[in-house]
Design a protein around this motif. Structure first.
Motif, PDB file in Angstrom:
ATOM      1  N   LYS A  43      -9.049 -23.424 -15.321  1.00 50.49           N
ATOM      2  CA  LYS A  43      -8.762 -21.996 -15.539  1.00 50.49           C
ATOM      3  C   LYS A  43      -8.404 -21.664 -16.993  1.00 50.49           C
ATOM      4  N   VAL A  44      -9.016 -20.612 -17.500  1.00 47.41           N
ATOM      5  CA  VAL A  44      -8.757 -20.177 -18.867  1.00 47.41           C
ATOM      6  C   VAL A  44      -7.446 -19.386 -18.897  1.00 47.41           C
ATOM      7  N   LYS A  55     -15.039 -16.927 -20.728  1.00 47.95           N
ATOM      8  CA  LYS A  55     -14.008 -17.191 -19.719  1.00 47.95           C
ATOM      9  C   LYS A  55     -14.614 -17.629 -18.397  1.00 47.95           C
ATOM     10  N   ASP A  56     -15.922 -17.341 -18.230  1.00 53.68           N
ATOM     11  CA  ASP A  56     -16.571 -17.594 -16.945  1.00 53.68           C
ATOM     12  C   ASP A  56     -16.856 -19.091 -16.794  1.00 53.68           C
ATOM     13  N   LEU A  57     -16.338 -19.699 -15.743  1.00 46.05           N
ATOM     14  CA  LEU A  57     -16.455 -21.152 -15.576  1.00 46.05           C
ATOM     15  C   LEU A  57     -17.696 -21.577 -14.799  1.00 46.05           C
ATOM     16  N   ARG A  58     -18.430 -20.602 -14.244  1.00 43.22           N
ATOM     17  CA  ARG A  58     -19.569 -20.972 -13.414  1.00 43.22           C
ATOM     18  C   ARG A  58     -20.721 -21.511 -14.270  1.00 43.22           C
ATOM     19  N   PRO A  59     -21.472 -22.452 -13.728  1.00 46.64           N
ATOM     20  CA  PRO A  59     -22.530 -23.097 -14.519  1.00 46.64           C
ATOM     21  C   PRO A  59     -23.569 -22.112 -15.046  1.00 46.64           C
ATOM     22  N   GLU A  60     -23.793 -21.022 -14.295  1.00 45.85           N
ATOM     23  CA  GLU A  60     -24.783 -20.051 -14.765  1.00 45.85           C
ATOM     24  C   GLU A  60     -24.306 -19.399 -16.063  1.00 45.85           C
ATOM     25  N   ALA A  61     -22.979 -19.343 -16.249  1.00 44.34           N
ATOM     26  CA  ALA A  61     -22.434 -18.792 -17.501  1.00 44.34           C
ATOM     27  C   ALA A  61     -22.629 -19.793 -18.638  1.00 44.34           C
ATOM     28  N   ASP A 145     -23.676  -9.755 -12.906  1.00 46.18           N
ATOM     29  CA  ASP A 145     -23.802  -9.476 -11.479  1.00 46.18           C
ATOM     30  C   ASP A 145     -22.841 -10.437 -10.774  1.00 46.18           C
ATOM     31  N   ARG A 146     -21.555 -10.122 -10.836  1.00 46.60           N
ATOM     32  CA  ARG A 146     -20.542 -11.143 -10.656  1.00 46.60           C
ATOM     33  C   ARG A 146     -20.580 -11.904  -9.331  1.00 46.60           C
ATOM     34  N   LEU A 153     -17.936 -20.686  -7.671  1.00 49.66           N
ATOM     35  CA  LEU A 153     -17.725 -21.938  -8.414  1.00 49.66           C
ATOM     36  C   LEU A 153     -17.631 -23.152  -7.481  1.00 49.66           C
ATOM     37  N   ARG A 154     -16.925 -22.970  -6.357  1.00 45.22           N
ATOM     38  CA  ARG A 154     -16.747 -24.073  -5.410  1.00 45.22           C
ATOM     39  C   ARG A 154     -18.087 -24.631  -4.942  1.00 45.22           C
ATOM     40  N   HIS A 155     -19.040 -23.712  -4.703  1.00 44.28           N
ATOM     41  CA  HIS A 155     -20.333 -24.122  -4.151  1.00 44.28           C
ATOM     42  C   HIS A 155     -21.206 -24.854  -5.163  1.00 44.28           C
TER      43      HIS A 155
END
Ligand code: HEC
Ligand code: HEC
Ligand code: HEC
Ligand code: HEC
Ligand code: HEC
Length: 414
Positions: A43-44, A55-61, A145-146, A153-155
């Protein structure tokens, strides 16, 4: 032979060595922060005035700036570790039991379940995201497109942030261009910390090596790092990354990939003294083949007559087989091929009318899980669990493949 150095060359060499030493002294490798793998959180901190994207931790970011890593990683099993076979086993178990599994499959604090409802909702949602990443999509995700299109993230399982982000800070290997270690100032996400720990086999251990006290017949259920340490690859500095992340590519290919397995073995089929012999040598596998208790490899030999009928048949299995019996796990057999080892598969005393011998090697990567899924399906499962486990069972069956097939025509009279 090397030519002896001239005086000028020696002086230059000495200066560059001293220069190198000074550089090394100037930048000390900080290593990974202590407890990097203990209850990790990515977490940031809210105090960072970074852009939404940073700040977005998802891989797509991450993919918006690190497309090369994303496009390779998304096809790896790490990207699919939050799998139907995993979550299908959770309903009926408490969420704390499930979190003990997530410590390897999706270990960030932001990925763990907070309570039973959180778990149930997530398992239901996972049915909708059945296919995981869209294999055809490149890195052009619309990250604004949040919550609708992108995976939570979990998935995303063993996601970028699992290996690279702690409390918002990025950690990575020394840049290829400079080899620099320590804090690097770069335009995005407040720079990053470079450490050679990313190039060490130990980096993979927290999920691919069980502790000694969990040994079954002297060997933990997952023993990959120790197997590697005992092999000549560790002496030669051929780490897990050298084979599984060639040139830093995030491939992580293993037993599910026939090309990877072929690359690790060499085959030689010969005829000798009324016998046929297939020898298999483990030439480029840094651990036992296979390293886990879950796959099974079947070697078959068939002696054929002039019209192709089977005259003689023999079968061998390459496996470390364990079973849960009463009070704990027991090892039933261990016939795996160790690094550098050659194993002979000899079909002896061929019948006189045999004209050829056919050898096949088949790989069942998810042998153990197939049995497990069958037994779960024979129990009463909730509708959601049943849907996941049926899917997992189907996928596991699709993973079986023929690794090797060759016919040798017999020359000697029998
Ligand atoms: C806005 C662009 C941007 C985003 C978004 C971004 N990065 Fe970076 N990242 C950079 C830049 C620029 C560098 C420094 C140059 C380089 O190595 O590519 C860097 C460096 C890194 C490094 C160090 C590379 C090395 O040489 O060791 C890692 C690791 C890293 N980022 C991980 C991530 C992860 C994980 C995410 C997503 C959670 C992410 N980054 C999101 C731009 C970005
Ligand atoms: C120490 C790390 C670790 C833990 C803890 C762990 N796993 Fe795994 N799991 C792995 C690895 C590594 C693989 C891939 C290798 C293999 O095939 O065994 C895997 C594979 C699997 C698979 C097959 C592949 C897939 O995702 O469908 C299932 C199912 C699974 N694990 C379920 C579980 C369950 C249920 C738990 C908790 C009871 C659990 N795991 C705990 C590391 C772990
Ligand atoms: C299982 C852990 C793991 C995961 C997951 C992972 N990485 Fe890495 N990454 C590594 C390791 C280890 C290295 C260094 C490899 C080496 O030095 O051989 C690395 C290297 C990098 C580098 C430096 C590349 C270079 O050429 O210098 C970047 C950037 C990076 N990763 C970004 C990402 C992004 C983005 C994702 C998700 C799409 C990701 N990583 C997922 C472990 C991981
Ligand atoms: C956070 C835990 C974690 C870390 C760290 C990790 N892995 Fe994994 N790895 C897993 C899990 C879980 C799976 C199984 C995914 C699945 O199928 O569900 C896996 C799968 C794999 C596979 C594919 C196995 C197969 O059956 O084909 C390879 C290869 C692999 N990892 C190599 C590595 C290497 C090399 C590193 C270190 C650079 C590493 N892993 C670091 C958790 C981890
Ligand atoms: C010399 C190259 C090499 C090295 C070093 C190496 N591997 Fe592998 N690995 C392979 C090959 C080839 C396969 C496919 C054959 C197999 O499954 O054994 C494989 C398979 C795997 C698998 C698939 C599961 C299984 O049952 O085999 C995992 C997980 C894995 N490696 C993890 C690691 C880890 C972790 C390390 C470091 C401790 C490592 N590997 C070191 C070449 C290597």
């Amino acid at each position: 032979m090397k030519k002896p150095l001239s005086l000028k060359q020696s002086v230059l060499a000495a200066i560059s060595i001293i220069g190198g030493l000074i550089l090394m002294a100037a930048a000390i490798d900080p290593g990974l922060p202590l407890g990097y793998w203990d209850n990790p959180s990515a977490k940031v901190p809210s105090s960072h005035n970074w852009s939404e994207l940073e700040k977005d931790l998802r891989p797509e970011a991450c993919a918006q700036c690190h497309a090369a890593q994303f496009n390779v990683w998304k096809k790896s099993l790490h990207a699919h570790a939050y799998s139907p076979g995993l979550v299908g086993q959770f309903p009926g178990q408490g969420h704390t039991y499930a979190n003990d599994c997530l410590v390897c499959h999706a270990p960030l604090k932001e990925q763990l379940y907070t309570d039973p409802t959180d778990m149930d909702d997530s398992i239901l949602l996972r049915l909708k995201h059945a296919e995981g990443f869209d294999a055809d999509a490149d890195a052009d995700y619309d990250v604004s497109d949040r919550d609708t299109k992108l995976l939570p993230l979990r998935h995303t399982g063993v996601s970028c942030a699992v290996c690279h982000v702690r409390n918002g800070d990025r950690f990575g290997p020394p840049p290829k261009t400079t080899g620099a270690v320590g804090k690097q100032d770069t335009p995005a996400h407040g720079g990053f910390t470079a450490t050679k720990d990313f190039e060490q086999s130990q980096f993979c251990a927290s999920c691919h090596q069980f502790p000694d006290y969990m040994a079954i017949n002297g060997k933990p259920l997952e023993n990959t790092l120790i197997e590697w340490k005992n092999s000549s690859f560790s002496d030669k500095g051929v780490t897990c990354q050298v084979c599984h992340m060639p040139d830093r590519a995030h491939e992580f290919r293993g037993i599910h990939d026939p090309k990877m397995v072929k690359k690790g073995l060499s085959f030689s089929l010969t005829e000798q003294n009324h016998s046929a012999n297939l020898s298999i040598t483990s030439t480029w596998i840094g651990h036992a083949f296979p390293t886990y208790v879950t796959p099974k490899v079947i070697v078959e030999a068939e002696a054929l007559n002039a019209v192709g009928s089977i005259m003689q048949h023999q079968q061998w299995e390459i496996i470390r087989e364990v079973a849960y019996q009463g009070d704990g796990w027991k090892e039933l057999r261990d016939t795996r091929i160790m690094p550098g080892e050659t194993r002979q598969f000899l079909l002896k005393a061929l019948p006189t009318d045999a004209r050829s011998v056919r050898y096949t090697v088949r790989v069942i990567p998810d042998n153990f899980y197939k049995g497990l899924y069958e037994s779960l399906l024979s129990d009463e499962l909730t509708a959601v669990a049943g849907a996941h486990i049926r899917k997992a069972n189907q996928q596991a069956a699709n993973n079986d493949y023929l690794l090797y097939e060759k016919v040798i025509t017999l020359i000697q009279a029998h």
